[in-house]
Design an enzyme around this catalytic site. Structure first.
Site, PDB file in Angstrom:
ATOM      1  N   HIS A  61     -38.521  -3.703 106.398  1.00 48.93           N
ATOM      2  CA  HIS A  61     -38.662  -2.283 106.067  1.00 48.93           C
ATOM      3  C   HIS A  61     -38.145  -2.018 104.652  1.00 48.93           C
ATOM      4  CE1 HIS A  61     -39.228   1.937 106.555  1.00 48.93           C
ATOM      5  NE2 HIS A  61     -37.956   2.211 106.405  1.00 48.93           N
ATOM      6  N   MET A 118     -48.418  -1.912 110.557  1.00 50.92           N
ATOM      7  CA  MET A 118     -48.262  -0.467 110.429  1.00 50.92           C
ATOM      8  C   MET A 118     -48.629   0.272 111.722  1.00 50.92           C
ATOM      9  SD  MET A 118     -46.992  -0.369 107.543  1.00 50.92           S
ATOM     10  CE  MET A 118     -46.971   1.350 107.111  1.00 50.92           C
ATOM     11  N   HIS A 119     -48.022  -0.184 112.808  1.00 51.42           N
ATOM     12  CA  HIS A 119     -48.311   0.426 114.118  1.00 51.42           C
ATOM     13  C   HIS A 119     -46.990   0.499 114.874  1.00 51.42           C
ATOM     14  CE1 HIS A 119     -50.585   0.543 118.063  1.00 51.42           C
ATOM     15  NE2 HIS A 119     -49.447   0.041 118.475  1.00 51.42           N
ATOM     16  N   ILE A 120     -46.617   1.692 115.296  1.00 55.92           N
ATOM     17  CA  ILE A 120     -45.370   1.833 116.047  1.00 55.92           C
ATOM     18  C   ILE A 120     -45.553   1.240 117.443  1.00 55.92           C
ATOM     19  CG2 ILE A 120     -43.708   3.457 116.996  1.00 55.92           C
ATOM     20  CD1 ILE A 120     -44.371   5.320 114.663  1.00 55.92           C
ATOM     21  N   LEU A 121     -44.688   0.301 117.793  1.00 55.47           N
ATOM     22  CA  LEU A 121     -44.809  -0.415 119.062  1.00 55.47           C
ATOM     23  C   LEU A 121     -44.016   0.291 120.158  1.00 55.47           C
ATOM     24  CD1 LEU A 121     -44.372  -3.929 117.498  1.00 55.47           C
ATOM     25  CD2 LEU A 121     -46.492  -3.055 118.522  1.00 55.47           C
ATOM     26  N   GLY A 170     -50.793  -8.459 102.974  1.00 55.38           N
ATOM     27  CA  GLY A 170     -50.160  -9.693 103.410  1.00 55.38           C
ATOM     28  C   GLY A 170     -49.334 -10.398 102.357  1.00 55.38           C
ATOM     29  N   SER A 171     -48.847  -9.666 101.356  1.00 57.85           N
ATOM     30  CA  SER A 171     -48.022 -10.315 100.315  1.00 57.85           C
ATOM     31  C   SER A 171     -46.710 -10.844 100.906  1.00 57.85           C
ATOM     32  CB  SER A 171     -47.738  -9.352  99.164  1.00 57.85           C
ATOM     33  OG  SER A 171     -46.899  -8.309  99.591  1.00 57.85           O
ATOM     34  N   ASN A 172     -46.184 -10.178 101.928  1.00 56.36           N
ATOM     35  CA  ASN A 172     -44.971 -10.688 102.580  1.00 56.36           C
ATOM     36  C   ASN A 172     -45.290 -11.906 103.429  1.00 56.36           C
ATOM     37  OD1 ASN A 172     -42.514  -8.845 102.012  1.00 56.36           O
ATOM     38  ND2 ASN A 172     -44.246  -7.458 102.245  1.00 56.36           N
TER      39      ASN A 172
HETATM   40  N1  LIG Z   1     -40.982   0.099 118.021  1.00 58.31           N
HETATM   41  C1  LIG Z   1     -41.074  -0.180 116.715  1.00 58.31           C
HETATM   42  N2  LIG Z   1     -42.286  -0.349 116.151  1.00 58.31           N
HETATM   43  C2  LIG Z   1     -42.366  -0.627 114.833  1.00 58.31           C
HETATM   44  C3  LIG Z   1     -41.215  -0.718 114.037  1.00 58.31           C
HETATM   45  C4  LIG Z   1     -39.944  -0.556 114.671  1.00 58.31           C
HETATM   46  O1  LIG Z   1     -38.863  -0.673 114.024  1.00 58.31           O
HETATM   47  N3  LIG Z   1     -39.922  -0.280 116.001  1.00 58.31           N
HETATM   48  N4  LIG Z   1     -41.333  -0.922 112.655  1.00 58.31           N
HETATM   49  C5  LIG Z   1     -42.629  -0.565 112.135  1.00 58.31           C
HETATM   50  C6  LIG Z   1     -42.867  -0.792 110.677  1.00 58.31           C
HETATM   51  N5  LIG Z   1     -42.696   0.508 110.054  1.00 58.31           N
HETATM   52  C7  LIG Z   1     -41.578   0.637 109.284  1.00 58.31           C
HETATM   53  O2  LIG Z   1     -40.849  -0.336 109.038  1.00 58.31           O
HETATM   54  C8  LIG Z   1     -43.574   1.573 110.351  1.00 58.31           C
HETATM   55  C9  LIG Z   1     -44.946   1.355 110.248  1.00 58.31           C
HETATM   56  C10 LIG Z   1     -45.821   2.391 110.552  1.00 58.31           C
HETATM   57  C11 LIG Z   1     -45.348   3.628 110.964  1.00 58.31           C
HETATM   58  C12 LIG Z   1     -46.313   4.705 111.336  1.00 58.31           C
HETATM   59  O3  LIG Z   1     -46.054   5.891 111.199  1.00 58.31           O
HETATM   60  N6  LIG Z   1     -47.471   4.270 111.862  1.00 58.31           N
HETATM   61  C13 LIG Z   1     -48.498   5.220 112.364  1.00 58.31           C
HETATM   62  C14 LIG Z   1     -49.867   4.820 111.872  1.00 58.31           C
HETATM   63  C15 LIG Z   1     -49.843   4.626 110.370  1.00 58.31           C
HETATM   64  C16 LIG Z   1     -51.154   3.986 109.930  1.00 58.31           C
HETATM   65  O4  LIG Z   1     -51.924   3.545 110.802  1.00 58.31           O
HETATM   66  O5  LIG Z   1     -51.361   3.928 108.694  1.00 58.31           O
HETATM   67  C17 LIG Z   1     -48.571   5.099 113.873  1.00 58.31           C
HETATM   68  O6  LIG Z   1     -48.172   4.020 114.408  1.00 58.31           O
HETATM   69  O7  LIG Z   1     -49.077   6.068 114.452  1.00 58.31           O
HETATM   70  C18 LIG Z   1     -43.978   3.843 111.048  1.00 58.31           C
HETATM   71  C19 LIG Z   1     -43.077   2.803 110.746  1.00 58.31           C
HETATM   72  C20 LIG Z   1     -43.715  -1.242 112.905  1.00 58.31           C
HETATM   73  N7  LIG Z   1     -43.601  -0.821 114.271  1.00 58.31           N
HETATM   74  N1  LIG Z   2     -42.538   0.376 107.511  1.00 60.52           N
HETATM   75  C1  LIG Z   2     -43.040  -0.892 107.077  1.00 60.52           C
HETATM   76  C2  LIG Z   2     -43.623  -0.742 105.706  1.00 60.52           C
HETATM   77  O1  LIG Z   2     -43.808   0.357 105.214  1.00 60.52           O
HETATM   78  N2  LIG Z   2     -43.950  -1.875 105.099  1.00 60.52           N
HETATM   79  C3  LIG Z   2     -44.538  -1.851 103.804  1.00 60.52           C
HETATM   80  O2  LIG Z   2     -45.842  -2.364 103.947  1.00 60.52           O
HETATM   81  C4  LIG Z   2     -46.075  -3.249 102.861  1.00 60.52           C
HETATM   82  C5  LIG Z   2     -46.914  -4.362 103.383  1.00 60.52           C
HETATM   83  O3  LIG Z   2     -47.269  -5.137 102.307  1.00 60.52           O
HETATM   84  P1  LIG Z   2     -47.981  -6.549 102.581  1.00 60.52           P
HETATM   85  O4  LIG Z   2     -49.092  -6.300 103.592  1.00 60.52           O
HETATM   86  O5  LIG Z   2     -48.458  -6.916 101.199  1.00 60.52           O
HETATM   87  O6  LIG Z   2     -46.928  -7.479 103.109  1.00 60.52           O
HETATM   88  C6  LIG Z   2     -44.739  -3.752 102.379  1.00 60.52           C
HETATM   89  O7  LIG Z   2     -44.735  -3.868 100.998  1.00 60.52           O
HETATM   90  C7  LIG Z   2     -43.765  -2.710 102.847  1.00 60.52           C
HETATM   91  O8  LIG Z   2     -43.337  -1.915 101.770  1.00 60.52           O
END
Ligand SMILES: Nc1nc2c(c(=O)[nH]1)N[C@@H](CN(C=O)c1ccc(C(=O)N[C@@H](CCC(=O)O)C(=O)O)cc1)CN2
Ligand SMILES: NCC(=O)N[C@@H]1O[C@H](COP(=O)([O-])[O-])[C@@H](O)[C@H]1O
Length: 198
Positions: free
Chosen positions: A114, A95-98, A13-15
């Site tokens: 990102h 970190m979950h693809i929506l 959660g640093s962001n």
């Molecule tokens: N529909 C969208 N969903 C998300 C986006 C987006 O642009 N469109 N951005 C991501 C954030 N992200 C990159 O910026 C990103 C985060 C996570 C993953 C990923 O592969 N997740 C895996 C699980 C990984 C884990 O649990 O550690 C998954 O969802 O299966 C890819 C990109 C947020 N969502």
């Molecule tokens: N695709 C998105 C992604 O990879 N985001 C990465 O997750 C970290 C979350 O840090 P935070 O939990 O300290 O904010 C961020 O630093 C960013 O690099």
């Protein structure tokens, strides 16, 4: 009427903290309504609580254990967030693809931070992948962007972006530190842009 912001996190959660600090300094004219996490151990939940912001834990596991799909999870998450009536949903290390089922109801109201520039290193572990490309001599810089969220990961309209140099003697830790510092600047700039646009 305050500009209502819901922040989704999955980890440190640093962001989120950068958003909290800007809000506390009076430079981010928004209402931080709730911080939601899909992970119970996300330190960002503690950061929110320390800042007096309501939190919500919404895990995927109970849905998977019940044989439900990620789309069903996303639909339930939509229902929870719609109760909060947000003007903006910020993915800050979420970190979950929506799925489309989440994106469509909030069309244009979701942004994501990102740690890469448009079209480069889409997906997870972008900083590490950029560093690997640097070590192979393929790149000498990377960057950070804040973009609108669409069903296609990391391909939405760019709200703001900034290049980040990779220096010859950089370790991965050096790059990570420089990237995170840029992230903290850009996440606030991105939220401010949407909160203050005419
Ligand atoms: N529909 C969208 N969903 C998300 C986006 C987006 O642009 N469109 N951005 C991501 C954030 N992200 C990159 O910026 C990103 C985060 C996570 C993953 C990923 O592969 N997740 C895996 C699980 C990984 C884990 O649990 O550690 C998954 O969802 O299966 C890819 C990109 C947020 N969502
Ligand atoms: N695709 C998105 C992604 O990879 N985001 C990465 O997750 C970290 C979350 O840090 P935070 O939990 O300290 O904010 C961020 O630093 C960013 O690099």
């Amino acid at each position: 009427m305050a500009f209502r912001v819901v922040v989704l996190i999955s980890g440190n959660g640093s962001n989120l903290q950068a958003i909290i600090d800007a809000h506390a300094a009076g430079t981010l004219p928004v209402e931080l309504v709730t911080v939601m996490s899909n992970r119970k151990d996300a330190y960002g939940l503690t950061r929110a609580t320390n800042a007096g912001i309501p939190t919500s834990y919404f895990p995927l596991k109970p849905f998977k254990d019940a044989g439900k799909t990620r789309e069903e999870y996303d639909a339930a998450l939509v229902a929870e967030i719609q109760k909060l009536n947000p003007d903006l949903i910020v993915l800050a290390g979420w970190m979950h693809i929506l799925s489309k089922g989440f994106v469509d109801p909030f069309e244009g109201k979701i942004i994501n931070l990102h740690p890469a520039l448009p079209g480069q290193f889409d997906g997870a572990n972008a900083i590490e992948r950029a560093y690997e490309a640097f070590k192979k001599g393929e790149i000498t810089s990377t960057g950070v962007m804040v973009h609108k969220v669409t069903a296609v990961v990391d391909h939405g309209e760019v709200i703001c972006q900034k290049a980040v140099p990779i220096l010859p003697a950089d370790t991965l830790a050096d790059l990570q530190e420089r990237m995170h510092s840029t992230e903290h600047e850009l996440i606030v700039e991105g939220v401010r842009k949407l909160a203050t646009k005419p």
